[in-house]
Scaffold this active site. Sequence first.
Site, mmCIF file in Angstrom:
data_model
loop_
_atom_site.group_PDB
_atom_site.id
_atom_site.type_symbol
_atom_site.label_atom_id
_atom_site.label_comp_id
_atom_site.label_asym_id
_atom_site.label_seq_id
_atom_site.Cartn_x
_atom_site.Cartn_y
_atom_site.Cartn_z
ATOM 1 N N GLU A 1 -20.237 -24.331 50.289
ATOM 2 C CA GLU A 1 -19.369 -25.475 50.604
ATOM 3 C C GLU A 1 -20.229 -26.599 51.173
ATOM 4 O OE1 GLU A 1 -16.672 -25.325 54.005
ATOM 5 O OE2 GLU A 1 -15.087 -26.068 52.703
ATOM 6 N N LYS B 1 -6.935 -26.831 70.781
ATOM 7 C CA LYS B 1 -8.256 -27.422 70.996
ATOM 8 C C LYS B 1 -8.665 -28.224 69.770
ATOM 9 C CE LYS B 1 -12.414 -26.258 70.150
ATOM 10 N NZ LYS B 1 -12.854 -27.606 69.744
ATOM 11 N N CYS C 1 -10.980 -29.207 52.645
ATOM 12 C CA CYS C 1 -11.222 -27.777 52.419
ATOM 13 C C CYS C 1 -10.913 -27.379 50.975
ATOM 14 C CB CYS C 1 -10.380 -26.955 53.373
ATOM 15 S SG CYS C 1 -8.644 -27.455 53.361
ATOM 16 N N GLU D 1 -7.819 -20.379 58.469
ATOM 17 C CA GLU D 1 -7.805 -21.295 57.314
ATOM 18 C C GLU D 1 -9.219 -21.829 57.205
ATOM 19 O OE1 GLU D 1 -5.339 -21.958 55.294
ATOM 20 O OE2 GLU D 1 -3.775 -20.909 56.376
HETATM 21 P P1 NAD Z 1 -16.102 -25.819 62.332
HETATM 22 O O1 NAD Z 1 -15.842 -24.419 61.918
HETATM 23 O O2 NAD Z 1 -17.457 -26.208 62.707
HETATM 24 O O3 NAD Z 1 -15.180 -26.212 63.581
HETATM 25 C C1 NAD Z 1 -13.785 -26.068 63.542
HETATM 26 C C2 NAD Z 1 -13.259 -25.946 64.962
HETATM 27 O O4 NAD Z 1 -13.769 -24.750 65.532
HETATM 28 C C3 NAD Z 1 -13.684 -27.085 65.896
HETATM 29 O O5 NAD Z 1 -12.636 -27.375 66.784
HETATM 30 C C4 NAD Z 1 -14.857 -26.466 66.653
HETATM 31 O O6 NAD Z 1 -15.054 -27.029 67.927
HETATM 32 C C5 NAD Z 1 -14.392 -25.022 66.768
HETATM 33 N N1 NAD Z 1 -15.468 -24.041 66.960
HETATM 34 C C6 NAD Z 1 -16.761 -24.123 66.550
HETATM 35 N N2 NAD Z 1 -17.435 -23.014 66.931
HETATM 36 C C7 NAD Z 1 -16.541 -22.216 67.571
HETATM 37 C C8 NAD Z 1 -16.637 -20.942 68.181
HETATM 38 N N3 NAD Z 1 -17.784 -20.267 68.213
HETATM 39 N N4 NAD Z 1 -15.521 -20.422 68.748
HETATM 40 C C9 NAD Z 1 -14.357 -21.080 68.724
HETATM 41 N N5 NAD Z 1 -14.212 -22.304 68.166
HETATM 42 C C10 NAD Z 1 -15.289 -22.860 67.586
HETATM 43 O O7 NAD Z 1 -15.523 -26.723 61.160
HETATM 44 P P2 NAD Z 1 -15.579 -28.303 61.019
HETATM 45 O O8 NAD Z 1 -16.963 -28.688 60.674
HETATM 46 O O9 NAD Z 1 -14.912 -28.928 62.195
HETATM 47 O O10 NAD Z 1 -14.612 -28.524 59.759
HETATM 48 C C11 NAD Z 1 -15.011 -28.342 58.463
HETATM 49 C C12 NAD Z 1 -14.625 -26.975 57.954
HETATM 50 O O11 NAD Z 1 -13.225 -26.770 58.108
HETATM 51 C C13 NAD Z 1 -14.906 -26.794 56.483
HETATM 52 O O12 NAD Z 1 -15.488 -25.547 56.263
HETATM 53 C C14 NAD Z 1 -13.512 -26.844 55.853
HETATM 54 O O13 NAD Z 1 -13.411 -26.196 54.616
HETATM 55 C C15 NAD Z 1 -12.690 -26.215 56.911
HETATM 56 N N6 NAD Z 1 -11.293 -26.603 56.763
HETATM 57 C C16 NAD Z 1 -10.408 -25.668 56.265
HETATM 58 C C17 NAD Z 1 -9.086 -26.023 56.069
HETATM 59 C C18 NAD Z 1 -8.086 -25.025 55.521
HETATM 60 O O14 NAD Z 1 -6.884 -25.263 55.656
HETATM 61 N N7 NAD Z 1 -8.501 -23.944 54.900
HETATM 62 C C19 NAD Z 1 -8.654 -27.305 56.373
HETATM 63 C C20 NAD Z 1 -9.580 -28.218 56.879
HETATM 64 C C21 NAD Z 1 -10.901 -27.847 57.069
#
Ligand code: NAD
Length: 499
Positions: free
Chosen positions: A387, A177, A286, A252
């Site tokens: 963050e 997804k 991230c 992650e």
């Molecule tokens: P997010 O957590 O809002 O969303 C990430 C994904 O999760 C999206 O596909 C979203 O649709 C889905 N999602 C949201 N709520 C959900 C739920 N309740 N159940 C299941 N899925 C759900 O993050 P974002 O804003 O898309 O991305 C930014 C974040 O991602 C930052 O915190 C960043 O640090 C993190 N990130 C981490 C890494 C890593 O490797 N550690 C890499 C890239 C980004």
Amino acid sequence: MREYKLYIDGKFVASRKGRVESTLNPFDGSVVGKFEVASPDDIDSAVSAARRAFDSGVWSDLSGEVQASYLKKIGEKINEKSAELVELEVLDSGSTIRKAKDDVALSARAFNVFSKLAAAVNEREMSEISKPGFARNILRYEPVGVVGAIIPWNFPLKMAAWKLGPALAAGCTVVLKPSELTPVTAMELAGIIDEVDLPPGVVNILPGYGQDAGETLVRHPDVDKIAFTGSTAVGKKIMQIAANDLKRLTLECGGKSANIVLDDADMDVAVDGSLYGMFYHSGQCCEAATRLLVHESIYDDFVRTLVERAKRMKAGNPMEPSTDIGPLISRKQVERVAGYIESGRKDGFKMVLGGGVARSGELSKGNFVEPTIFVDVNNRSKIAQEEIFGPVLVVSKFSTDDEAVSLANDTVYGLAAGVWSRDLRRAKWIANSLKAGTVWINEWHLLNERAPFGGYKQSGIGREFGRTGVEEYMEMKHIHIDDGVPRQKRAWYDTVVPR
Ligand code: NAD
């Protein structure tokens, strides 16, 4: 304009609820494409397809060599379509074209690296405990089953590759997804997967919203493992839901990585490296170098040079090769970042660069926030602890190596960290003391698909990449084979069975 359907069971299909949305260009708000939005029913169909594909053995029964050839082909096709994918990634995610070129090349490389790790079912004798005439002990790795992979918007194609590569190399089937904000290149990848004739149901790709599509995937009883990349807040929620049936889980999540500059650092490299570490992809990484800790003896010089060079970074159209700073992903993200800048101001920290949001002029149609630097920041403050995920750097000073380590570790996160010094023994001692999954010495952002990547503390659970990353998608089984030991030598039976 391109239109994308959901990729389920080897076919491109409309959403069952008929919901179609536009995906927008973060640079100017124009429509990049239309995509079908996955509903819970669509997720259910995709999971059923992945379940059937897994249980039939159509993928997991193939040899590692055959699986590898599919993964390699996917990588080759990405390279063939590179120019188109780069353009689409820039339009859909606001990535600068220089970054997008790397991302597409690295996505292809990831499939190639994971093709070499394709293992499917494999086993080895544990010669260290096997004893001829007594027992043989086998360690067997088996694919965990159906994987639900959930990814964010900051590296849309690369994140898809980083999930599909190891899951497929392990012999799993996948429902991926992508983020609702950046569906385009993941759906192009679905097209590539279709072209290489992967058996239907092995990979299913459906963009959708987190709360319905994402949560349905996490709750689904036919999903054996969730591989999630995204915020720590959502990661915690997923972990709670996954606890219901003890689903396998890798998370992650977010970071607030400390970047330590010692008094003997090469100033020229450390300044540029710190800017690269922080402002790459406008801070939407991230493992960005968001907390800069500088030794007090070089602090003023370092900050002055940093700000001078930061002023030369050019914000603009991410499609232009000369653009250094592109837009943020969305208006919502702009407001979130602006809120943190306001918080830094209210807390009384000195802002030596930026602070503005493009609300008029050429860039105002896009989601632009100026690269912003706060100095003399208290590490316990909100802008140093949370963050921000935008171009906001906080700088603090330290006087001893111990103090630098203690400030660096004073965070709930532990994704990455870095040290700049000419004294590699001293830097290595600091690296050993930092509670972070990746530590760079005199570098930043360089990840390698062969080296484990992941977080300490609230930055995540598990590791991606390398053999370890593939094993995260496998179950381990110990098989004990008796080697013909006669009854009289099995004294342990006597604890229960009377002689
Ligand atoms: P997010 O957590 O809002 O969303 C990430 C994904 O999760 C999206 O596909 C979203 O649709 C889905 N999602 C949201 N709520 C959900 C739920 N309740 N159940 C299941 N899925 C759900 O993050 P974002 O804003 O898309 O991305 C930014 C974040 O991602 C930052 O915190 C960043 O640090 C993190 N990130 C981490 C890494 C890593 O490797 N550690 C890499 C890239 C980004």
